[in-house]
Each structure stands twice: as C-alpha cells, then as structure tokens.
Design a protein around this motif. Structure first.
Motif, PDB file in Angstrom:
ATOM      1  N   LEU A 117       0.755  -1.137   0.037  1.00 10.70           N
ATOM      2  CA  LEU A 117      -0.043   0.184   0.061  1.00 10.70           C
ATOM      3  C   LEU A 117       0.718   0.987  -0.170  1.00 10.70           C
ATOM      4  CD1 LEU A 117      -2.623   1.280   0.313  1.00 10.70           C
ATOM      5  CD2 LEU A 117      -2.509   1.132   2.682  1.00 10.70           C
ATOM      6  N   LEU A 118       1.773   1.202   0.830  1.00  7.61           N
ATOM      7  CA  LEU A 118       2.885   2.316   0.714  1.00  7.61           C
ATOM      8  C   LEU A 118       3.658   2.740  -0.638  1.00  7.61           C
ATOM      9  CD1 LEU A 118       3.918   4.364   3.016  1.00  7.61           C
ATOM     10  CD2 LEU A 118       5.961   2.883   3.055  1.00  7.61           C
ATOM     11  N   LEU A 119       3.979   1.579  -1.233  1.00  6.55           N
ATOM     12  CA  LEU A 119       4.701   1.573  -2.595  1.00  6.55           C
ATOM     13  C   LEU A 119       3.389   2.164  -3.477  1.00  6.55           C
ATOM     14  CD1 LEU A 119       6.866   1.120  -4.305  1.00  6.55           C
ATOM     15  CD2 LEU A 119       6.245  -1.241  -4.492  1.00  6.55           C
ATOM     16  N   LEU A 120       2.125   1.609  -3.287  1.00 10.75           N
ATOM     17  CA  LEU A 120       1.320   2.159  -4.272  1.00 10.75           C
ATOM     18  C   LEU A 120       0.655   3.548  -4.144  1.00 10.75           C
ATOM     19  CD1 LEU A 120      -0.872   1.008  -6.351  1.00 10.75           C
ATOM     20  CD2 LEU A 120      -2.261   0.625  -4.586  1.00 10.75           C
ATOM     21  N   VAL A 121       0.886   3.976  -2.763  1.00 10.75           N
ATOM     22  CA  VAL A 121       0.571   5.493  -2.572  1.00 10.75           C
ATOM     23  C   VAL A 121       1.473   6.442  -3.207  1.00 10.75           C
ATOM     24  CG1 VAL A 121       0.221   7.155  -0.577  1.00 10.75           C
ATOM     25  CG2 VAL A 121      -0.834   4.959  -0.643  1.00 10.75           C
ATOM     26  N   GLY A 122       2.927   5.746  -2.976  1.00 11.36           N
ATOM     27  CA  GLY A 122       3.973   6.778  -3.537  1.00 11.36           C
ATOM     28  C   GLY A 122       3.795   7.063  -5.071  1.00 11.36           C
ATOM     29  N   SER A 123       3.760   5.863  -5.559  1.00 17.59           N
ATOM     30  CA  SER A 123       3.736   5.674  -7.194  1.00 17.59           C
ATOM     31  C   SER A 123       2.514   6.525  -7.687  1.00 17.59           C
ATOM     32  CB  SER A 123       3.772   4.391  -7.758  1.00 17.59           C
ATOM     33  OG  SER A 123       4.856   3.483  -7.214  1.00 17.59           O
ATOM     34  N   GLY A 124       1.308   6.388  -6.723  1.00 18.76           N
ATOM     35  CA  GLY A 124       0.313   7.236  -7.203  1.00 18.76           C
ATOM     36  C   GLY A 124       0.461   8.650  -7.189  1.00 18.76           C
ATOM     37  N   LEU A 125       1.143   9.033  -6.071  1.00 24.04           N
ATOM     38  CA  LEU A 125       1.366  10.536  -5.749  1.00 24.04           C
ATOM     39  C   LEU A 125       2.454  11.159  -6.872  1.00 24.04           C
ATOM     40  CD1 LEU A 125       1.799  10.613  -1.764  1.00 24.04           C
ATOM     41  CD2 LEU A 125      -0.041  11.507  -3.232  1.00 24.04           C
ATOM     42  N   ALA A 126       3.418  10.414  -7.223  1.00 22.12           N
ATOM     43  CA  ALA A 126       4.465  10.918  -8.311  1.00 22.12           C
ATOM     44  C   ALA A 126       3.505  10.965  -9.649  1.00 22.12           C
ATOM     45  CB  ALA A 126       5.247   9.752  -8.397  1.00 22.12           C
ATOM     46  N   LEU A 127       2.605   9.981  -9.897  1.00 24.93           N
ATOM     47  CA  LEU A 127       1.653   9.935 -11.212  1.00 24.93           C
ATOM     48  C   LEU A 127       0.948  11.212 -11.202  1.00 24.93           C
ATOM     49  CD1 LEU A 127       1.271   8.685 -14.015  1.00 24.93           C
ATOM     50  CD2 LEU A 127      -0.410   7.410 -12.759  1.00 24.93           C
ATOM     51  N   LEU A 128       0.419  11.512 -10.032  1.00 22.99           N
ATOM     52  CA  LEU A 128      -0.566  12.328  -9.863  1.00 22.99           C
ATOM     53  C   LEU A 128       0.130  13.667 -10.134  1.00 22.99           C
ATOM     54  CD1 LEU A 128      -3.498  13.749  -9.311  1.00 22.99           C
ATOM     55  CD2 LEU A 128      -2.771  13.580  -7.045  1.00 22.99           C
ATOM     56  N   ALA A 129       1.400  14.055  -9.203  1.00 23.59           N
ATOM     57  CA  ALA A 129       2.151  15.320  -9.609  1.00 23.59           C
ATOM     58  C   ALA A 129       2.356  15.351 -10.900  1.00 23.59           C
ATOM     59  CB  ALA A 129       2.980  15.215  -8.697  1.00 23.59           C
ATOM     60  N   ALA A 130       2.942  14.306 -11.775  1.00 20.49           N
ATOM     61  CA  ALA A 130       3.206  14.573 -13.215  1.00 20.49           C
ATOM     62  C   ALA A 130       2.153  15.156 -13.929  1.00 20.49           C
ATOM     63  CB  ALA A 130       3.727  13.258 -13.698  1.00 20.49           C
TER      64      ALA A 130
END
Length: 241
Positions: free
Chosen positions: A17-30
């Motif tokens: 879940l932590l890895l998923l949230v981190g990747s999702g935040l980076a994708l959202l920021a992009a």
C-alpha cells in the motif's frame, strides 16, 4: 504459526500500500502544473506560462507507472525475486526524486521547452532573458514525497521479506508442495518414496507376449498384399483376376 502468518500478511499489505501510494502521488504530480513562468514584455507573447510536471520532468510519468507495475509484481513474487524487485524499487524511487529535485532546482531550464513553444525563442541564454519570475507550485514537492514513500516501501520489502507469506496457490504449479517447494523437488521426493517394482523375469515376459494380441499381423499381411499387387501392376498384369 497463525499469528506469524497474520503479522506477515499485514506487513506485506502495508508495504504494498505504501508503494502504491508513493507511485500514485508521483503520477498525480506529473499531471499537474509545477511552475508559473512570468515573462518580460519585450516581445509579442503571453505574459505567463504554466508548465506541467510531465514537461518539467519528462521521465516522471514513466517512472510512476513502473512503480505501479512493481507493486503488482511484488504481490506474486517469490522470496528471491522479491528482493530483486525491492532493489529495483529503491532505484526507481531515487530516480523519481532526482527528476523532481532537478526540475525544482532549475525551473527555467526545466521549462525551456514550454517557453520556446510559446514564444518561438530558442537558446538557453535567450530563454533565460525572457523570464521575469518563476512561481513554484506544490506539486513537485508532492512528487518528492512520493519518491520518499517508494524508497521506504522498497527498503521495507528487503528488511521484512522473511515475514511475508508465500505467493497464492493460484500462481503455483499443479504439483507444487504445500511449503512452496518447486514441483520438480516434490515429484523427485515422491519417486524416491515409491517402492521399486520387482524386475520382470523371463517367464513374465513370455507370458505377457503370449497374452498380448497380435495387432501387427493383419497390418503386415495387408502390406505384403499391397506390395505384390504393385509388382503385378508394374509387370502389366491385372491383380484383380
């Protein structure tokens, strides 16, 4: 055993879940605007340019998607492959962080492509002379937070990998062991435990040969008849007479 399995399952899901949230935040920021560039009034062009994260950090989208794919792969990975994926995750998080920090540290350089598209002015020195001020939004910092989460989650996989439960049985081979051993070891162990059959004697072989139907004899007769008929046709004789 059940308590350890429950702890391992919670550690696994929390890490993923932590890895998923981190990747999702980076994708959202992009996908969000990172910089608002205010230009000078020395040319006939727009006074303010908004630069998206996908332009300021072009590699960020691909890195974020790779993080999401890494999460899915970790869900079914074995112990050894899990460590390899975790190390790749650390490298992935570092790459996301470098991409975001590089853009923030030099916003004009990261936005030069967008400025050139809007004004038609090319060249680093010329582009920098056009820039009057730069306003940095919240989103690049959110990408850095996502990178930190990816690194921490990947490091947690390496540290707590031994607590993770094995992959689901639906991803194992049909004859895999209950303890996660590969199928070839299970089959080899079963073969060793099976008592050896007594060697066949000459009498047994003779009895089996006598009892087996002679399936080849009709085929042999048909083959001989066909050869004789072909020979007669070759000589010019009619084999049907």
């Amino acid at each position: 055993m059940a308590a350890e399995s429950g702890i391992g399952r919670r550690v696994k899901y929390s890490t993923m879940l932590l890895l998923l949230v981190g990747s999702g935040l980076a994708l959202l920021a992009a996908t969000q605007p990172w910089f608002a560039i205010r230009l000078t009034d020395t040319a006939n062009h727009a006074s303010t340019i908004t630069v998206a994260g996908s332009v300021a950090a072009p590699a960020l989208t691909a890195l974020s998607l790779a993080g999401l794919a890494l999460t899915a792969a970790l869900a079914i990975a074995g112990p050894v492959f899990r460590i390899v994926l975790a190390l790749l995750g650390v490298l992935l998080g570092v790459s996301v962080m470098i991409s975001a920090i590089t853009a923030v540290s030099d916003a004009v350089g990261a936005s030069s492509a967008a400025i050139t598209t809007a004004t038609g002015v090319a060249g680093e020195a010329s582009v920098r002379r056009l820039v009057q001020s730069v306003e940095t939004e919240l989103w690049p910092w959110l990408a850095i937070v996502g990178a930190v989460l990816i690194i921490l989650a990947s490091a947690a996989v390496v540290v707590f990998s031994r607590l993770w439960p094995g992959p689901s049985r639906k991803y194992q081979t049909r004859f895999a062991g209950e303890d996660g051993r590969p199928a070839d070891e299970v089959m080899a162990e079963a073969a060793d435990d099976t008592p050896d059959a007594a060697p066949a004697t000459d009498d047994d072989e003779a009895r089996a040969a006598a009892e087996s139907p002679e399936v080849d004899r009709p085929g042999g007769l048909d083959r001989d008849t066909a050869i004789d008929s072909w020979d007669e046709l070759t000589r010019g004789d009619d084999p049907t007479r």
